[in-house]
Design a protein around this motif. Structure first.
Motif, mmCIF file in Angstrom:
data_model
loop_
_atom_site.group_PDB
_atom_site.id
_atom_site.type_symbol
_atom_site.label_atom_id
_atom_site.label_comp_id
_atom_site.label_asym_id
_atom_site.label_seq_id
_atom_site.Cartn_x
_atom_site.Cartn_y
_atom_site.Cartn_z
ATOM 1 N N ASP A 38 0.830 -1.431 0.147
ATOM 2 C CA ASP A 38 0.005 -0.228 -0.263
ATOM 3 C C ASP A 38 0.961 1.075 -0.134
ATOM 4 O O ASP A 38 0.431 2.204 0.251
ATOM 5 C CB ASP A 38 -1.017 -0.059 1.136
ATOM 6 N N PHE A 39 1.951 1.030 -0.391
ATOM 7 C CA PHE A 39 3.027 2.348 -0.412
ATOM 8 C C PHE A 39 4.196 1.919 -1.451
ATOM 9 O O PHE A 39 4.423 0.882 -1.575
ATOM 10 C CB PHE A 39 3.615 2.595 0.992
ATOM 11 N N GLY A 40 4.731 2.816 -2.007
ATOM 12 C CA GLY A 40 5.999 2.762 -2.773
ATOM 13 C C GLY A 40 5.673 3.089 -3.915
ATOM 14 O O GLY A 40 4.831 3.657 -4.415
ATOM 15 N N ASP A 49 13.433 3.131 -5.725
ATOM 16 C CA ASP A 49 12.193 2.484 -5.867
ATOM 17 C C ASP A 49 12.448 1.070 -5.256
ATOM 18 O O ASP A 49 11.423 0.394 -4.669
ATOM 19 C CB ASP A 49 11.921 2.403 -7.290
ATOM 20 N N ALA A 51 14.036 0.121 -2.939
ATOM 21 C CA ALA A 51 14.107 0.110 -1.392
ATOM 22 C C ALA A 51 12.751 0.171 -1.004
ATOM 23 O O ALA A 51 12.398 -0.822 0.383
ATOM 24 C CB ALA A 51 14.672 1.259 -0.596
ATOM 25 N N PHE A 52 11.817 0.763 -1.218
ATOM 26 C CA PHE A 52 10.556 0.781 -0.811
ATOM 27 C C PHE A 52 9.661 -0.468 -1.281
ATOM 28 O O PHE A 52 9.122 -1.077 -0.439
ATOM 29 C CB PHE A 52 9.551 2.120 -1.533
ATOM 30 N N ALA A 54 11.018 -3.487 -1.413
ATOM 31 C CA ALA A 54 11.424 -4.437 -0.433
ATOM 32 C C ALA A 54 11.000 -4.488 0.820
ATOM 33 O O ALA A 54 10.371 -5.421 1.474
ATOM 34 C CB ALA A 54 13.181 -4.196 -0.301
ATOM 35 N N ALA A 55 10.632 -3.198 1.339
ATOM 36 C CA ALA A 55 9.738 -3.042 2.276
ATOM 37 C C ALA A 55 8.354 -3.449 2.100
ATOM 38 O O ALA A 55 7.687 -4.165 2.956
ATOM 39 C CB ALA A 55 9.766 -1.626 3.051
ATOM 40 N N ALA A 58 8.229 -7.290 2.238
ATOM 41 C CA ALA A 58 8.209 -7.653 3.834
ATOM 42 C C ALA A 58 6.810 -7.411 4.173
ATOM 43 O O ALA A 58 6.423 -8.537 4.930
ATOM 44 C CB ALA A 58 9.260 -6.923 4.386
ATOM 45 N N GLN A 59 6.123 -6.515 3.976
ATOM 46 C CA GLN A 59 5.000 -6.241 4.841
ATOM 47 C C GLN A 59 3.885 -7.263 3.995
ATOM 48 O O GLN A 59 3.118 -8.075 4.914
ATOM 49 C CB GLN A 59 4.383 -4.769 4.347
ATOM 50 N N ARG A 62 4.529 -10.775 5.486
ATOM 51 C CA ARG A 62 4.259 -10.844 6.712
ATOM 52 C C ARG A 62 2.647 -11.104 7.134
ATOM 53 O O ARG A 62 2.047 -11.815 7.735
ATOM 54 C CB ARG A 62 4.641 -9.683 7.532
ATOM 55 N N ALA A 83 13.970 -11.185 3.179
ATOM 56 C CA ALA A 83 13.146 -10.700 3.935
ATOM 57 C C ALA A 83 11.830 -11.466 4.174
ATOM 58 O O ALA A 83 11.656 -12.001 4.963
ATOM 59 C CB ALA A 83 12.706 -9.208 4.044
ATOM 60 N N ALA A 237 5.075 0.034 10.327
ATOM 61 C CA ALA A 237 5.277 -0.873 10.464
ATOM 62 C C ALA A 237 4.952 -1.680 12.036
ATOM 63 O O ALA A 237 5.391 -2.841 12.336
ATOM 64 C CB ALA A 237 6.742 -1.185 10.255
ATOM 65 N N LEU A 240 3.741 -5.243 12.341
ATOM 66 C CA LEU A 240 4.329 -6.474 11.402
ATOM 67 C C LEU A 240 5.497 -7.097 12.279
ATOM 68 O O LEU A 240 6.210 -7.952 11.670
ATOM 69 C CB LEU A 240 4.920 -5.605 10.412
#
Lengths: 251, 251, 251, 251, 251, 251
Positions: A38-40, A49, A51-52, A54-55, A58-59, A62, A83, A237, A240
C-alpha cells in the motif's frame, strides 16, 4: 495449493496483469492470490524504488505468507526476497532468480533483455549474488519504461525482439530471459519468433513454487532464514512484528 | 506428460528404486519411463565409472529422448548432462543440479552429504561449474558404498543423519542435499528428524522437468546445445549418429 | 620412456597425424605409442561426441596405461582426463590443459583459436575448471570442421591466421593456443607468421609428460584419483574393471 | 641448452645448493648456470625481502638472460617474474608457479608446506594470481627459517613430514608442494615416506623450461611482456636500461 | 600530521609535481614530505621498471617510514606496497588502490584511463588482487608516455578526455580513475568536462592516509605485515635491515 | 562541512550513541546531523528488519540528503546504500563497506566480529558484493543482541574480546572489524587489548566521507546512480518522489 504473488510496485493494473500471467501457467489445483504493497513507487526502475519495494514485499509476506503454500515476488530485482524468506515458512521465489535458474537448465549461456539501462546493474548484482555470473553472457537495456509495457503494442514487441536478436548474436547465447514482470505476456510470442527459449520469470517462479511445495519443501527455519526475532517495530510497521512463539509457527 | 529417467549405472534394482522415487512425486498426468545403459559400472563411485556413465546417458538420450517431454539423469555426478542436452529437444535435468537449485531457493547455504569421500571432488566440480560454490558450504562423504543404499537399514540412516547433523553445525547450513540417487527414499524421514529441508535430487529434477515442460520450454537448439553434427560413429555407437536433417527434429 | 598418445576420436588418419606430431617433438629416448578407441565419433565437435570420447579414453587408459610412463589425451576437450588419471599411475595430460599451462608461462594473456564455434563453450568450461579463466582473453571459433584439418591447404591456414590476428588484436593477447589436435602441424608456421608464441597442445603435452615422468612424479593414488573400486562392469565394458588388489598396481 | 637459475637471495651456499638440485634433474644436454643478485636479503621471508629480490632478479635477467635458453627463478615467491619475462626472450619460470602447475597435473587438490607462516600470504597471492586458488586446498607454515634448511637434519625433515601429513588429511589433498627452494633436496625422500607426489619447484621449473625451449617457444614480445622501453635508469641500476633497438633483440 | 609521499620513479620534476598535488589537497595541519629512490627508472612503464621501483619504495619506507604518520606510494602500479607495509607502522596507501576504493564509493562501475597500453595488465592484476575486478569495467591505455604528462598541454588533455568519454560509454561506467600519478593535475578539469567523478589516486591516498592516521589506525604488526625479521642484507641494501628489537618499534 | 549520519533502526538512544561516536572522530569543521527513520525495527538483526531499514534510509536520504556534504549509513548491513546513492549527490558511505575498506589498507586479511550469528550471512553477502571476500578471512557471531550493546558492561566487552582473539588465531588475521554500529565505543579499548587494528565502521565512514567531500567528489549521477525517475509514489512514501528537474539537482 495457494500461491501468493506479490507485485512489489503499487500499480494495480500491473498487479492484475501479473496475476493473469500467473494463472495462465498455474496447475489445475493452484489458486493464485495477487497483492501489492500500500506504499511505494508505481514502477521499480532503480535502487531507490527498489528500497520501498523491499519493505513492501516484507509487509505483504508478513500479512499473507502464513496462509499460502508458496510466495512469488514479481519484480525482476527480487526486492525483499531474503526478508520474505525470513518471514515465511512457505517457499519464496523471486522472478529474476526463477528465470535465471530456468535458463540455466536450457542453455549454457543466456542473455537478459530488460527495461531501463540504469537497472542493468541490479540484474548484474543479482546474477552475481546467485552465482549465475558465468551463465549469463549479457544484460541489455531497452530503455522502455516499465509502465509502457502494460499495453505493449507491436512496436514495443519489435523493439524487444530486436534487442533479443542482438543479444543472442553478440553474446553467443542460446536463450533469452525477459527482465521485467511486465513482459510476461510476450514470452510465447517472442519464443516463436526467435526460435530459442524465452523465459518469463513469473511463469518460471510459479512452476518452481508449485514444485517445491508439492515436495513438502519449505524455507529453512534454521540459521540465516530463521523467523525474525520478537522486537518493537515503529510507525506504519508497528503491527508487523513477530511474537516470541515457537519456531516454524507463523505469527 | 512423459519423463525419461535415466539411471546411469547398470544396476537394475537401483533403476527400479529410482523409478519408484520418481513416480512417488510425479504429477497425476506424468508417466515415468526408467532406463539404464547396457554397459558400464554397476555403481558410479569415481571419475572412471563416470566416463562410462556419460556415454551411457548419451546412448539412452539418443535412443529415447525424442519420445519424451523431459529427461532426468539420476546420478549425482550428472554424467552426460551436456551430451544429453545436445541430443534432445526436451529439457534435460541432472539430479545434482536439481538438488542444488532447489536448496538455493530454501536456504542461504546448504551442505551436501554423499557416499564415498573420493567422489566429493565430483560434486565440488559440479558446484563450481554451475555457480553454486558460494551457496554450498560443504560436501561431506560418508564412505557408504552406493549399492549398500539399495537396502538402507536403520544403521545406515543413523549414519547419514549424523553426517547431516555434523554438516549443518560445522558449515552453518540451513538445508541438506542428499548426494546420491540411492538416497531418494530417505529424504522425508531425514527431513523430519533434522528439522531442515532435506533435498533429494530425483524428486527435485522430476518437478523441475515437469515445470519446464508445462511452460513449453525446451533445450536451446541454437549454439552450444545445437543438434550433433551428422558424422560417422564407430563400434557399438555406430547407430547413434544424427542425420543431417532440420534443426529441432529428433533423428 | 614410453608415452601413450590417445586420439579420442575414431579417425585413423588423425591418429597417425597426431602420432607424427608427437614424435616430432619427443626427446631422443621417448617412444610414442598412439591409439584410438574402437567406438565413438570420427571427430569430436560437441558434447555428444565428447561423451563417447571420454569413455573411449577410459577404455584405452585401462588397456594400455599400465605399460607406459605417461599418457597424452589428444583432443582439445580433454575428454576422460579425470577418468584416465584414476585408471593410471603414470601422469596423464590433456592437450587443452597442456596448451593453457604453456601459454600462461609465456604471456599474461592468450587467445584460443579453435574449430567449430559450437565447441567454444567446451574450452570455456575447461578454462574455468582449470583456473585459466583470467589468463585466457578469448575463445574464437573458425567453423572449420575437424576432419578438414587433416589436409589443411593454404586457404585453411590463411583463415586460421586471420582468426589469430583478430584474436591478438581484439583480446590484447600475447600468444595463441591452437584449439584442436588436428592443428598440430600448423603451429610452427603460424608462429613464424604471427610473431608471437603459437602453442600446439600435443607438443606441449608430450614435453610436460616427459618432464613429470623424468622427475619420478606420478598421478596421486591417494584421494580423488585413487584406483577405481573393484566392481562389476556390464556390456562392452565388462573386461575393464579393476581387481581389488593393492594401491598403485595396475589390474 | 643453457638454463639460468637465479637464486633471488644473497646466500651463496643456497645458490650452490639450488644449482645442484637443478643439475640433478637437468637433461643430459642441459647446462645449468646459477647466479644471485649482488644486493638484498640473505633469505626471503616476507614482502620486504621480496622487494629487493624482485629487483635482484630483474638485474640478473638483464645481465644474463640474453645468453640462455631459459630462466628459472628459484624462490617460492616468484620475485621479479614479470620483470624477468619483460627483460628476456627466453622462457622464464618461477618455482612456485612450476610447482603449482605440476601438482595440478597429478591431483585434483594439493597442499603447500612452506617455511615461515608469515609468508603463507605470499603463496596465497600467487595462487590467486595464477588461478590455482581452487586447486590448492591449503598453505601451511612450519616456521622453519629458510637458512636452517641449508643443512636440514632428520629433525627438520620429520617436522616437514608431519606438516605434510597434517595437510593431506586436513585439506583432503592428493599431493604436496614444497614451498621453498631450500627444500629441493627433500622431495624424493618425503615422496617415499608420504606415498603421494611431493613436488619441488626447482626440479619442476627446470623440466618445464627445458620443454618449452625444446619446442621453440619463447616469452611473448608482443603486448604486456614487450621489451622494456628505452629510458634513463639511475644509481646502481644505471647500466640496466634497454637500447631502442629492434623487438626481440637483447640489448 | 606528517605524510611521506614516495615517488617510485627517479624523475625529480615528477616528484615535485606529485608533492604539489598532495599539498593541494592535504588538510591544514598536514605536512607533505616527498621523496624518491636514488636508483631505478625515470618512469614506470612496465614490469621491469616496476621491479626497481618496488625496491626503491622499500628503501624509502625503511629510511623515512618511522618518522611519519602515513605513507603514500605515488605510482599507479602500487610498487612495493606490501614491502612498505611490512617496514612501517604508519598506514601505507598506494595511489591505485586509493583510487579504486574512492571510485567504488561513488559509482557501481568505473573505468581506468592510463598511459601505455602495455601497463594495463598491471592495473588489471591489482584490480584482481584487491577485489575490484567486478567494480572496474575497463582499463584503457592512451599510449601517452608517463614523462610527457609532466607538461601536459591541451592536446594531451583532449586525448585523455576522449579516452575517458569512450570508456564511460563503452563500459557503461559512472566514474573515471586516472591511471598515473602524472595525471594528478588533470582531475578537476576533466571532472568538469565529463560531468562524472574523476579520481586522482594521489589526492585520494592523501585523504585516506589522513583519515586512518586521525583514527589512530596503523598497519597491523601481527601476522603477514609483521616487522621484517632481522637478517643480513648485502650490497647497496646493506644498511636497510631491521634489528631484532621489540614488535612495533621502528628500527 | 555537514554530514548526515542515518541510524537505520528506530532506537533513539542508539541514534544518540552513534552521533556521539561520529562527533568524537569528526574533523574540527565537520557538523554531524544524526537521524533515524520514523518506522521500522528497533534493531536490525536479520533480513526482515533490514528491508524496513532500507526503506527508512531511502526516506531519510530523500528528506535530508540535499542539505549535507556527505551521508553515513550507520548499520553494519549497509541497508539502502544504493538507494541513498541514487537519491543523493553527496557521497554516501555505509559503515560495513567503510570498515572493510579501512581494514584492507591495514592488513592482508581481517576478521569480522558481529552480533547475532544469524546476521553473519548479511555481512558475507556484502563482502562478496563489494569484492572483499578474499580479504575477509572469517565472520564470527557473538549472539549478543544489538540493543544490549547500548550499555555494554565489562562482561560484554570480555566476550567480544574473546571472540576477536579466537578470530585472529583461527583465521590468521591481522585486524578486527567490529560488525555493529553499537560497538563503536569499544574499538579503542579493544585495539589496546588486542594489539591489532580494531576498526569501527562509523568512525571509518565519517573519515572517508570527509575525505571524499574535501576532494569535491560526489556520487556519480551518470548511469546506475542517476537521480530517480519522476513517478508516483503511494501511501506513506507519497511525498518522497523526485521532480523531473535537471540532473544533479535535489528535488
Amino acid at each position: 495449493m495457494k500461491l501468493l504473488v506479490v507485485n512489489p510496485n503499487t500499480s494495480a493494473p500491473m498487479t492484475a496483469q501479473i496475476a493473469a500471467a500467473a494463472r495462465a501457467v498455474a496447475a489445475p489445483g493452484t489458486t493464485i492470490v495477487a497483492t501489492q504493497p500500500d506504499f511505494g513507487a508505481a514502477s521499480i526502475e532503480g535502487h531507490y524504488d527498489d528500497a520501498f519495494a523491499a519493505a513492501g514485499v516484507a509487509q505483504q509476506a508478513r500479512l499473507h505468507g502464513a496462509q499460502v503454500d508458496g510466495v512469488v515476488i514479481a519484480c525482476f530485482g527480487d526486492p525483499g526476497l531474503d526478508a520474505a524468506r525470513e518471514a515465511c515458512t512457505a517457499p519464496v521465489i523471486g522472478i529474476a532468480e526463477a528465470a535465471f535458474h530456468a535458463a540455466s537448465f536450457l542453455a549454457t549461456g543466456f542473455s537478459v533483455v530488460t527495461t531501463m539501462t540504469r537497472t542493468c546493474v541490479i540484474a548484474e548484482h543479482l546474477l552475481h549474488k546467485y552465482g549465475f555470473e558465468r551463465r549469463c553472457r549479457g544484460v541489455h537495456g531497452t530503455d522502455i519504461p516499465v509502465l509502457e509495457l502494460e499495453a505493449a503494442g507491436p512496436a514495443l514487441v519489435t523493439r524487444i525482439e530486436a534487442a533479443a536478436r542482438h543479444a543472442l548474436q553478440h553474446d553467443r547465447s542460446g536463450a533469452i530471459v525477459l527482465g521485467c514482470a511486465g513482459m510476461a505476456d510476450l514470452a510465447a510470442q517472442l519464443q516463436q519468433r526467435l526460435g530459442v527459449p524465452v523465459i518469463d520469470g513469473v511463469a518460471a517462479a510459479v512452476k518452481f513454487a508449485e514444485g517445491l511445495a508439492a515436495l513438502g519443501l519449505h524455507t529453512s527455519k534454521q540459521g540465516d532464514y530463521a523467523r525474525p526475532l520478537p522486537k518493537a517495530y515503529a510507525g506504519w510497521a508497528a503491527s508487523l512484528g513477530f511474537a516470541p512463539s515457537a519456531v516454524g509457527s507463523s505469527s
